[in-house]
Design a protein around this motif. Structure first.
Motif, PDB file in Angstrom:
ATOM      1  N   SER A 215      52.387  37.242  35.818  1.00 12.58           N
ATOM      2  CA  SER A 215      52.513  36.179  34.824  1.00 12.58           C
ATOM      3  C   SER A 215      51.223  35.388  34.709  1.00 12.58           C
ATOM      4  O   SER A 215      50.936  34.801  33.666  1.00 12.58           O
ATOM      5  CB  SER A 215      53.657  35.242  35.203  1.00 12.58           C
ATOM      6  N   SER A 216      50.448  35.379  35.784  1.00 14.43           N
ATOM      7  CA  SER A 216      49.168  34.673  35.779  1.00 14.43           C
ATOM      8  C   SER A 216      48.233  35.325  36.784  1.00 14.43           C
ATOM      9  O   SER A 216      48.667  35.960  37.756  1.00 14.43           O
ATOM     10  CB  SER A 216      49.343  33.191  36.116  1.00 14.43           C
ATOM     11  N   VAL A 217      46.948  35.176  36.539  1.00 18.57           N
ATOM     12  CA  VAL A 217      45.907  35.638  37.458  1.00 18.57           C
ATOM     13  C   VAL A 217      44.945  34.478  37.674  1.00 18.57           C
ATOM     14  O   VAL A 217      44.385  33.960  36.704  1.00 18.57           O
ATOM     15  CB  VAL A 217      45.139  36.852  36.892  1.00 18.57           C
ATOM     16  N   THR A 218      44.769  34.083  38.925  1.00 20.37           N
ATOM     17  CA  THR A 218      43.814  33.029  39.252  1.00 20.37           C
ATOM     18  C   THR A 218      42.681  33.629  40.073  1.00 20.37           C
ATOM     19  O   THR A 218      42.926  34.253  41.115  1.00 20.37           O
ATOM     20  CB  THR A 218      44.480  31.896  40.052  1.00 20.37           C
ATOM     21  N   ILE A 219      41.474  33.496  39.588  1.00 20.51           N
ATOM     22  CA  ILE A 219      40.289  33.882  40.358  1.00 20.51           C
ATOM     23  C   ILE A 219      39.740  32.582  40.936  1.00 20.51           C
ATOM     24  O   ILE A 219      39.237  31.722  40.205  1.00 20.51           O
ATOM     25  CB  ILE A 219      39.247  34.596  39.493  1.00 20.51           C
ATOM     26  N   LYS A 220      39.872  32.424  42.212  1.00 20.67           N
ATOM     27  CA  LYS A 220      39.587  31.166  42.897  1.00 20.67           C
ATOM     28  C   LYS A 220      38.232  31.219  43.581  1.00 20.67           C
ATOM     29  O   LYS A 220      37.913  32.204  44.255  1.00 20.67           O
ATOM     30  CB  LYS A 220      40.689  30.888  43.921  1.00 20.67           C
ATOM     31  N   GLU A 221      37.457  30.183  43.407  1.00 17.63           N
ATOM     32  CA  GLU A 221      36.151  30.094  44.063  1.00 17.63           C
ATOM     33  C   GLU A 221      36.341  29.878  45.558  1.00 17.63           C
ATOM     34  O   GLU A 221      36.803  28.826  46.001  1.00 17.63           O
ATOM     35  CB  GLU A 221      35.340  28.942  43.478  1.00 17.63           C
ATOM     36  N   VAL A 222      36.021  30.915  46.331  1.00 15.47           N
ATOM     37  CA  VAL A 222      35.998  30.823  47.790  1.00 15.47           C
ATOM     38  C   VAL A 222      34.696  31.489  48.209  1.00 15.47           C
ATOM     39  O   VAL A 222      34.617  32.703  48.363  1.00 15.47           O
ATOM     40  CB  VAL A 222      37.208  31.519  48.448  1.00 15.47           C
ATOM     41  N   THR A 223      33.668  30.679  48.343  1.00 12.81           N
ATOM     42  CA  THR A 223      32.313  31.214  48.460  1.00 12.81           C
ATOM     43  C   THR A 223      32.071  31.918  49.780  1.00 12.81           C
ATOM     44  O   THR A 223      31.469  32.989  49.834  1.00 12.81           O
ATOM     45  CB  THR A 223      31.291  30.078  48.284  1.00 12.81           C
ATOM     46  N   ASP A 224      32.551  31.340  50.868  1.00 15.64           N
ATOM     47  CA  ASP A 224      32.227  31.832  52.196  1.00 15.64           C
ATOM     48  C   ASP A 224      33.210  32.917  52.638  1.00 15.64           C
ATOM     49  O   ASP A 224      34.419  32.795  52.439  1.00 15.64           O
ATOM     50  CB  ASP A 224      32.260  30.659  53.184  1.00 15.64           C
ATOM     51  N   ALA A 225      32.680  33.980  53.253  1.00 15.23           N
ATOM     52  CA  ALA A 225      33.531  35.090  53.680  1.00 15.23           C
ATOM     53  C   ALA A 225      34.552  34.641  54.718  1.00 15.23           C
ATOM     54  O   ALA A 225      35.703  35.090  54.706  1.00 15.23           O
ATOM     55  CB  ALA A 225      32.663  36.216  54.239  1.00 15.23           C
ATOM     56  N   SER A 226      34.157  33.750  55.621  1.00 13.70           N
ATOM     57  CA  SER A 226      35.098  33.281  56.639  1.00 13.70           C
ATOM     58  C   SER A 226      36.208  32.452  56.013  1.00 13.70           C
ATOM     59  O   SER A 226      37.368  32.504  56.444  1.00 13.70           O
ATOM     60  CB  SER A 226      34.367  32.478  57.720  1.00 13.70           C
ATOM     61  N   ALA A 227      35.873  31.694  54.971  1.00 15.18           N
ATOM     62  CA  ALA A 227      36.898  30.913  54.265  1.00 15.18           C
ATOM     63  C   ALA A 227      37.855  31.842  53.531  1.00 15.18           C
ATOM     64  O   ALA A 227      39.064  31.577  53.462  1.00 15.18           O
ATOM     65  CB  ALA A 227      36.241  29.940  53.296  1.00 15.18           C
ATOM     66  N   GLN A 228      37.336  32.945  52.994  1.00 16.39           N
ATOM     67  CA  GLN A 228      38.213  33.920  52.347  1.00 16.39           C
ATOM     68  C   GLN A 228      39.195  34.498  53.360  1.00 16.39           C
ATOM     69  O   GLN A 228      40.393  34.649  53.073  1.00 16.39           O
ATOM     70  CB  GLN A 228      37.389  35.034  51.700  1.00 16.39           C
ATOM     71  N   LEU A 229      38.701  34.813  54.537  1.00 21.34           N
ATOM     72  CA  LEU A 229      39.578  35.345  55.580  1.00 21.34           C
ATOM     73  C   LEU A 229      40.660  34.338  55.946  1.00 21.34           C
ATOM     74  O   LEU A 229      41.845  34.674  56.026  1.00 21.34           O
ATOM     75  CB  LEU A 229      38.756  35.715  56.817  1.00 21.34           C
ATOM     76  N   GLN A 230      40.252  33.093  56.158  1.00 23.52           N
ATOM     77  CA  GLN A 230      41.204  32.059  56.550  1.00 23.52           C
ATOM     78  C   GLN A 230      42.276  31.860  55.482  1.00 23.52           C
ATOM     79  O   GLN A 230      43.475  31.780  55.787  1.00 23.52           O
ATOM     80  CB  GLN A 230      40.472  30.750  56.810  1.00 23.52           C
ATOM     81  N   GLN A 231      41.863  31.811  54.221  1.00 24.11           N
ATOM     82  CA  GLN A 231      42.834  31.592  53.156  1.00 24.11           C
ATOM     83  C   GLN A 231      43.749  32.804  52.969  1.00 24.11           C
ATOM     84  O   GLN A 231      44.916  32.654  52.620  1.00 24.11           O
ATOM     85  CB  GLN A 231      42.117  31.243  51.857  1.00 24.11           C
ATOM     86  N   LEU A 232      43.222  33.997  53.221  1.00 18.95           N
ATOM     87  CA  LEU A 232      44.065  35.196  53.151  1.00 18.95           C
ATOM     88  C   LEU A 232      45.102  35.158  54.265  1.00 18.95           C
ATOM     89  O   LEU A 232      46.284  35.459  54.043  1.00 18.95           O
ATOM     90  CB  LEU A 232      43.190  36.443  53.260  1.00 18.95           C
TER      91      LEU A 232
END
Length: 537
Positions: free
Chosen positions: A241-258
């Motif tokens: 229904s929606s696609v959000t491309i979210k700014e998560v610049t740092d690779a470690s932050a991407q891991l944490q949010q995943l």
């Protein structure tokens, strides 16, 4: 075109047929009990460092742009995971015998998001706008002398010379078709003077005008792009229904949010985090080859690059980079060296020389060039995390390597917007950036990196056109099969000899997502193909 099976570099990779390279890498995962990033499981959130330079499809050129463009706009044809071209907006197409004229017949059912029909005039207008804006994607239209809508459903394209790559080029996301009436009402034009008279870029930051599965809902620079499903979509129903491309610049932050369930898919996870993901049953991952690469670019013609005008200095810099150390520092060894601006696996790349670290040879070349005591160069580059590589880590490792041969790099990281404003105006003597393929034909790398008329990097480096390269590109576009492969290889050798584009690494790629998400993929024209992603039932 005929199909020829290539040498396999990985069990998931196949490089096929003259002019077409394919990477089909899809990770499928089982269900998990992890909490979702979106509570209704109908919207998906993607975490990545957004490198958006524009949401105007005819001005854009970036990895995030590929995802956005292919979600909101549609091309006449698309490249499938197995390397074939299949219908999208066009139900059929053909080229004449010498590849100087191309005819596309549109699907009569295709409509834009506002319900108006997709017509031949929209295709012609969109492609002429790409050409006449003279923006970053304009090189896709090199040599095209005419685009005409002969009736509501038929588009005829004329090329000044044979262009066997054009059908593949039309699958690039930047060649998507825009609702010309809607865009024109808001300042867009495809006229010959579009570069100076088109005023629509700001409008495109808040609006889309495509026929794709999604429409732009909102864009917040440095924060997120939000897409909503196109309720009027004429094809298969969107999976989200929606696609959000979210700014998560740092690779470690991407891991944490995943791990926390704040995002469903992370696109730039570091290899240092791979063990953590593989040990987490709520996540799924796969490591696949890619056609992406990171490179150092040398610009002899800009202020501060005078020493680089001697090709021996450029060769010395290439020889002075300890590639294995850089690959270890950035990717824990999960990458390959690459010859020049043609990625490993693309047509013409097989027989090209691979650079080696040779500090003594590099010092000897510098001495021959008049720099026995070394030299100092300014290296300005954007701060990014791409394909698991931190640009700061990459450049610090290169700096350490070159110090061994007496070359001092003064590192100056800047934000992407600053870099983008300066690279095509004043330029930088040394910079570092990355590239992902836009379509399946090798010609894109000559159009972007070689010293031919209209090449992006010939302009940025302020280097004169090489007539031999110009002639060989023209010859290749009139060839097929082994003959064209040989010409592409010859062009690749000339690019290597130019020593303007110095690839640092062709990285492997981590596909990382929630285990509830199926179909994570690496796509050659879309970067990430949203149509292949679904939540498990």
């Amino acid at each position: 075109m005929s199909t020829a099976r290539p040498k396999a570099r990985h069990r998931r990779r196949t490089a096929v047929r003259a002019g077409v390279v394919v990477l089909a890498a899809t990770a499928l995962a089982a269900c998990s009990s992890t909490g979702p990033a979106t509570t209704d499981r109908t919207g998906i959130i993607i975490g990545r460092a957004m490198d958006v330079n524009s949401l105007d499809i005819s001005r854009s050129l970036c990895d995030t742009c590929q995802i956005y463009n292919s979600a909101v706009y549609e091309t006449v044809v698309r490249a499938t995971p197995d390397g074939e071209l299949e219908p999208l907006l066009a139900e059929s197409w053909e080229a004449n015998e010498d590849s100087t004229q191309f005819t596309f017949t549109l699907d009569p059912d295709a409509v834009f998001a506002d319900g108006s029909p997709v017509e031949a005039k929209d295709v012609a207008w969109s492609w002429l706008r790409v050409q006449n804006l003279q923006g970053l994607p304009s090189y896709f239209m090199q040599g095209i002398t005419g685009v005409e809508a002969t009736d509501d459903r038929t588009v005829v394209v004329t090329s000044a010379a044979p262009n066997s790559a054009f059908l593949n080029i039309t699958s690039a996301s930047y060649m998507g078709v825009v609702n010309s009436d809607l865009a024109a009402e808001n300042g867009a034009t495809a006229d010959a003077d579009a570069a100076s008279t088109d005023t629509a870029e700001q409008w495109f930051l808040e609006n889309s005008a495509g026929s794709g599965q999604y429409v732009l809902d909102s864009y917040s620079e440095g924060s997120e792009i939000v897409l909503s499903a196109n309720d009027s979509y004429w094809g298969e129903e969107p999976n989200f229904s929606s696609v959000t491309i979210k700014e998560v610049t740092d690779a470690s932050a991407q891991l944490q949010q995943l791990q926390q369930g704040d995002i469903d898919l992370a696109m730039q996870i570091s290899f240092d985090a791979l063990d953590q993901i593989e040990g987490d049953s709520s996540l799924t991952t796969d490591v696949v080859p890619s056609y992406n690469f990171l490179y150092l670019a040398l610009s002899p013609g800009v202020a501060g690059g005078e020493a680089l005008q001697d090709v021996r200095v450029r060769d010395a810099i290439r020889m002075g980079i300890d590639y294995d150390s850089v690959i270890d520092a950035t990717l824990a060894g999960n990458g390959e060296r690459q010859s020049t601006g043609i990625p490993n696996g693309f047509e013409g790349s097989d027989d090209l020389p691979i650079p080696d670290f040779d500090p003594e040879g590099a010092k000897a070349l510098l001495a021959e060039a008049g720099y026995p005591d070394g030299l100092t160069l300014d290296a300005t580059y954007p701060t990014f995390s791409a394909y698991g590589v931190s640009s700061n880590t990459e450049m610090q490792s290169i700096q350490q390597s070159l110090a061994q041969i007496g070359v001092t790099l003064n590192l100056a990281p800047v934000d992407f917007s600053t870099w983008g404003e300066q690279i095509d105006s004043t330029g930088y003597p040394v910079t570092a950036i990355y590239f992902a393929p836009d379509h399946p034909d090798t010609v894109q790398y000559f159009q972007y990196f070689s010293l031919i008329d209209g090449s992006v990097w010939a302009g940025r480096a302020r280097m004169p056109v090489n007539p031999e390269e110009n002639s060989l590109v023209a010859a290749a576009l009139a060839q097929s099969g082994d003959e064209r492969t040989a010409t592409y290889t010859e062009l690749g050798q000339l690019m290597y000899d130019d020593a303007i584009i110095l690839p640092i690494v062709n990285p492997k790629y981590i596909l990382a997502s929630s285990a509830e998400l199926e179909g994570n993929n690496y796509d050659i024209t879309r970067n990430l193909d949203l149509t292949r992603l679904t939540f498990a039932d």
